[in-house]
Motif scaffolding. Structure first.
Motif: not given
Lengths: 318, 482
Positions: A103-111, A133-134, A142-147, B1-3
């Motif tokens: 899964l490639q979404e992060h733009t930097r290292e995943v720690h 990311k969730l 990803s389901v959610r991103t918390f930034k 995101m909704a589901s």
């Protein structure tokens, strides 16, 4: 049992929640700065004298910074890779079909990566791109991103009792408590004056949080009154890399630090430092306490060794 | 995101209920799924002082230039909650004031309208309200309308410039013309052309000249005043400098006097040290010196301290008082050379030093000249040196006499010396001081008593025997000698 020698520098160890003799190790070449990485799956011997055996190993193109076992499937691992990808492995599958997913979404290292113990289907990844990311295992995105953090997020930890609450530790010196259902963080704790490298929840009191920082101290917080920590544990001589609460005793914690020691703490006791293990000869960056075996500790460091020992015994004893 | 969120919500009620029951921290047990993690939400009210500080921080020009993320991060590190930070961001004027301008515009309008109603009819109200509104809008929306403001300013300037130019043209040209004509007319004719506009012109010119002259005079006056002010300032400065010089002189004098005092004390202490050395070198004379001091001082002790003070620097006063103490309690003073038992005098209190010097001198005067005297001499020297440093601290010593002496007690005195030495000491005692002693014995009994006591004490310590025989022996010897 004797130490296990790994070819690369160790970064993280995790006991399997299903098998008490299974262990995953995240390693990286050249101290994780540049080069490849490897995920090891180790099997602990039934008898203490026998050596640790490697049952699987997966090579990666970049350093592996963290590893997490799935709570829903006993053979699935999630690895946090330094190139920003999150790789899912299945030990039951042959090496050719591994990784299961990248899964490639992060733009930097995943720690860091942490699996939700309550919900068992989702996990969090904390990255140096200031975001968390969730994910769920079945989804490719990803389901959610918390930034919200202003600097690298070094750790994310699910609350053991509340399936939607998690905490994140960041280099912006704050710890944030999030609720997955809320759009943003629900609490911001200015935990230290320096970077916070790790955070973990108390397994027996869901409002207690421990944070480990560059300022060589571990602070234990009660989020109900988060202005002042419950206690500050000093004793390490360098930055503390990880702190983990014991799944068996409410106030017991284990921490590993750049001072090459693994320390055990009991923050309810006046003299909090209850154990100190000096077995590593390099930075200790990974430590874990087994859920299934009380008192079983594992640690790894940049000295390319993995130790598994029972609390109270000498880790280096064969 | 909704589901996924709906998924989680579906799951939540099921999970929430058992969680709520088991969760002792849950504040409410509503069917809402969001009730249980209320613990994980910051429930503190917004702290106004924190918000104020944040507003000040955000209003700072340097902060304005930094990215918003850094500002937020800084405030978070300082412990502000999200609500407080958001409130602060709201309060600090952003570069988008349209919303603010509208809200503020509405507020003053009703007030102005109310005021205008009292004064003028409806139309006037509107007209007065309108320009005020315009003014307010202009004032409020200032940051955005800088350029229009500038245009206004330029326009005003241009108009004023044009107007002034026109005025000048209208005024100057006739004046110039009249001037020229006047000159010309003067050249041609005399005073014939009085009536009409020209004499008025000339009068005007004259008036203008007068005003100019007056203006010049005023300017001259002002410059003159300035000059006077400068002169006065100079005078003040000079006074200041003089005062400072005076102060400087006084300071110098004070330092000189201090140095003199120091020199005096140095010299006197040096004299004493030399006397002690001398004592050791020649057995006779030191004792005489000591005795001389000893004799002289008791005499002096009866004198009021004031006379002593006038001539001599402060510490001899203590010297005298110590002799008084000595007289009162002689034996205790014997083992006084107790610099050793205490912690280093230069570390701990200074009191021991001066008192001990005098007492030491007295003791050595009394002739406990043993191997220990050399030690004492060293101590004396040391103490004398210290004494030089601490001459000014004599005062408190009086009160601290007793504790010092008691503190000195634990130190074992260097006496008793062997008998042979005692005899030598006796012999030393014989020559001149015996004569003086005779005089004293026959003379002042008051003075005698301390002497005798001291001697008896020394004799006791030396001989370890009965003190009574001694004075009589000495007297006999003296008489024998004589």
């Amino acid at each position: 049992m004797p130490a296990f020698k790994i070819p690369f520098n160790g970064y993280s160890v995790k006991f399997s929640p299903f098998y008490e003799n299974r262990l995953a190790v995240a390693t990286a070449q050249n101290f994780g700065i540049l080069g490849n990485g490897r995920v090891h799956v180790l099997s602990l011997p039934p008898s203490p004298g026998a050596p640790i055996v490697e049952t699987a190993a997966y090579d990666t193109s970049d350093a592996v910074y963290d590893i997490a076992w799935s709570e829903s499937h006993d053979s699935i691992l999630v690895a946090a890779i330094a190139d920003g990808s999150v790789k899912v492995y299945d030990t039951n599958l042959p090496p050719a079909s591994n990784p299961l997913r990248s899964l490639q979404e992060h733009t930097r290292e995943v720690h860091a990566v942490d699996y939700n113990p309550s919900r068992r289907d989702s996990f969090l990844t904390a990255s140096w791109d200031d975001s968390i990311k969730l994910w769920t295992v079945d989804r490719p995105i990803s389901v959610r991103t918390f930034k919200e953090h202003a600097y690298c997020v070094y750790a994310a930890a699910w609350n053991p009792r509340h399936a939607d609450v998690f905490a994140s530790a960041s280099g912006d010196c704050t710890v944030r408590v999030w609720d997955v259902r809320e759009p943003g963080s629900t609490m911001i704790i200015p935990a230290h004056d320096f970077e916070v490298l790790y955070t973990d929840w108390n397994k027996y009191d869901d409002c207690i949080l421990a944070t480990a920082s560059v300022d060589k101290s571990i602070r234990v917080w009660d989020i109900r009154s988060f202005r002042v920590p419950i206690t500050v544990l000093n004793g390490h001589n360098y930055a503390i890399r990880k702190v983990k609460f014991s799944p068996h005793r409410g106030s017991l914690m284990v921490s590993c630090s750049y001072d090459m020691t693994v320390c055990l703490w009991d923050y309810m006791v006046e003299d909090a430092l209850v154990g100190r293990y000096d077995h590593h000869t390099e930075f200790t960056v990974g430590v874990d306490m087994s859920v299934l075996v009380e008192g079983l500790l594992a640690s790894t460091g940049w000295d390319e060794l993995v130790y598994v020992w029972q609390h109270g015994t000498d880790p280096r004893a064969p | 995101m909704a589901s996924p969120s709906t998924d989680t919500k579906i799951e939540n009620p099921a999970l929430a209920e058992p969680r709520n029951e088991g969760d002792q921290n849950a504040t409410t047990k509503t069917p809402k799924p969001i009730s249980s993690p209320s613990v994980f939400v910051n429930s503190e009210p917004i702290r106004p002082e924190q918000v104020e500080n944040a507003v000040k921080f955000l209003s700072h020009p340097k902060v304005r230039g930094s990215p918003v993320m850094y500002r937020r991060s800084f405030l978070e590190k300082k412990g502000l909650t999200k609500e407080e930070i958001d409130e602060a961001f709201k309060r600090v004027p952003d570069p988008s004031p349209t919303v603010q301008g509208a809200t503020v515009n509405q507020d003053p309008q009703p007030k102005l309208v109310a005021n205008a109603q009292l004064q003028a009819p409806a139309q006037a109200q509107q007209t007065s309200a309108a320009p005020t509104r315009g003014v307010i809008s202009r004032v409020i929306s200032q940051p955005r309308f800088h350029w229009t403001h500038a245009i206004y300013a330029v326009g005003i300037l241009a108009v004023s410039g044009a107007g002034s130019a026109v005025l000048f043209k209208n005024a100057l040209i006739p004046r110039l013309k009249s001037w020229i004509r006047k000159i010309a007319s003067e050249d041609e004719n005399g005073v014939v052309r009085k009536p009409g506009s020209k004499p008025s012109a000339t009068e005007e010119a004259a008036a203008a000249a007068k005003t100019a002259a007056e203006a010049a005079a005023q300017v001259a006056k002002a410059s003159q005043e300035m000059m006077d002010m400068n002169i006065e300032e100079k005078r003040c400065f000079r006074n200041l400098i003089d005062m400072l010089e005076v102060q400087q002189r006084e300071m110098r004098e004070m330092s000189f006097t201090i140095r003199k005092l120091e020199d005096q004390t140095n010299s006197s202490s040096v004299v004493r040290t030399y006397s002690q050395d001398y004592r050791l070198s020649s057995s006779k004379q030191p004792y005489t010196n000591g005795m001389a001091e000893f004799n002289s001082l008791p005499g002096r002790s009866s004198l009021p301290p004031a006379s002593v003070n006038s001539s001599i620097p402060p510490y001899p006063k203590s010297y005298i008082e110590e002799f008084n103490d000595l007289s009162s309690n002689a034996y205790q003073h014997m083992p006084n050379s107790g610099v050793a038992p205490r912690s280093k005098p230069w570390e701990a209190g200074q009191p021991p030093n001066s008192s001990s010097t005098y007492q030491l001198q007295a003791d050595s005067d009394l002739g406990n000249i043993n191997g220990s005297t050399s030690r004492w001499q060293q101590k004396n020297v040391r103490i004398a040196e210290l004494e030089n440093e601490e001459e000014s601290k004599v005062g408190p010593y009086y009160s601290s006499q007793a504790p010092e002496q008691t503190a000195r007690r634990p130190w074992v005195p260097p006496q008793p010396p062997p008998v042979a030495m005692a005899e030598a000491a006796e012999a030393i005692r014989r020559p001149k001081p015996t004569v003086q002693k005779e005089q004293q014995l026959t003379g002042d009994h008051k003075l005698d008593q301390p002497l005798n006591e001291l001697q008896s004490v020394t004799d006791i310590s030396e001989m370890g025997g009965a003190p009574e025989a001694r004075p009589s022996e000495i007297v006999e010897e003296l008489e024998g000698n004589c």
